[in-house]
Design an enzyme around this catalytic site. Structure first.
Site, PDB file in Angstrom:
ATOM      1  N   HIS A  37       0.856  -1.190   0.000  1.00 21.78           N
ATOM      2  CA  HIS A  37       0.000   0.000   0.000  1.00 21.78           C
ATOM      3  C   HIS A  37       0.891   1.239   0.000  1.00 21.78           C
ATOM      4  O   HIS A  37       2.097   1.148   0.231  1.00 21.78           O
ATOM      5  CB  HIS A  37      -0.899   0.013   1.236  1.00 21.78           C
ATOM      6  CG  HIS A  37      -0.111   0.118   2.501  1.00 21.78           C
ATOM      7  ND1 HIS A  37       0.451  -0.975   3.128  1.00 21.78           N
ATOM      8  CD2 HIS A  37       0.253   1.195   3.241  1.00 21.78           C
ATOM      9  CE1 HIS A  37       1.120  -0.574   4.195  1.00 21.78           C
ATOM     10  NE2 HIS A  37       1.019   0.741   4.291  1.00 21.78           N
ATOM     11  N   HIS A 120       5.645   6.032  -1.041  1.00 23.61           N
ATOM     12  CA  HIS A 120       6.386   4.818  -1.366  1.00 23.61           C
ATOM     13  C   HIS A 120       5.537   3.591  -1.031  1.00 23.61           C
ATOM     14  O   HIS A 120       4.515   3.696  -0.354  1.00 23.61           O
ATOM     15  CB  HIS A 120       7.691   4.761  -0.557  1.00 23.61           C
ATOM     16  CG  HIS A 120       7.462   4.625   0.907  1.00 23.61           C
ATOM     17  ND1 HIS A 120       7.148   5.712   1.722  1.00 23.61           N
ATOM     18  CD2 HIS A 120       7.445   3.530   1.729  1.00 23.61           C
ATOM     19  CE1 HIS A 120       6.978   5.292   2.958  1.00 23.61           C
ATOM     20  NE2 HIS A 120       7.148   3.973   2.993  1.00 23.61           N
TER      21      HIS A 120
END
Length: 183
Positions: A37, A120
């Site tokens: 995620h 990220h």
């Protein structure tokens, strides 16, 4: 008390491509692809009343869907690397959604996130990995073709207290819609 965070889910097919980059790095604890995620805002361990308030306010966010680009790998931690991550391009819509979530969560009485937002996807958490091994890993696997998807929702995740990496549970999802009201 639930441990919550807001984020973007990674589509299964992109998760599989990222999962193919696993392995070959001593000291790495690889994250399962279903737990990939992009964290937009870590909220933390909060009581049920605060969790409900945050969930309610998140439902009022109105944003359009936007493209998300995952481009290349890097590490966090400098000379003492602590994670291997896939870099997410900090597009304007992504940064605006993150900033709105930050404001909303702070309005609920939760302090600011002490870390600068760097979008990220965490692929591995590192323990006792040498900077040399990380550099070697990145030189071999650090480049991969850019992966793009359209974020059509953001979600409120919960996790149980652990060392990170999941499993994560979607508590609520919030649609990003082309039918955003004019301000």
């Amino acid at each position: 008390m639930p441990r919550l965070f807001a984020g973007l889910e990674i589509p299964v097919e992109i998760g599989q491509r990222l999962a193919n980059l696993r392995g070959g790095l001593p000291g790495a604890r690889w994250i399962d692809p279903e737990n990939y995620h992009v964290t937009l805002r870590f909220i933390g361990d909060i009581d049920g009343i605060s969790a409900n308030e945050i969930a309610y306010l998140m439902a009022r966010i109105e944003r359009r869907p936007f493209k998300v680009e995952i481009r290349g790998l890097t590490s966090f931690g400098g000379h003492k690397p602590r994670a291997i991550v896939a870099h997410v391009e900090p597009s304007k819509p992504l940064m605006e959604l993150q900033a709105e979530l930050e404001r909303l969560i702070r309005r609920c009485g939760i302090g600011p996130d002490p870390r600068k937002f760097t979008p990220h996807v965490t692929l591995a958490r590192l323990r006792d990995a040498s900077s040399w091994d990380v550099a070697d890993y990145l030189s071999v696997r650090g480049y991969f073709p850019t992966q793009t998807f359209t974020a059509e929702q953001f979600v409120l995740f919960s996790s149980r207290a652990s060392t990170g990496g999941g499993p994560y549970l979607v508590e609520n999802s919030y649609e990003l819609s082309e039918r955003v009201r004019a301000a």
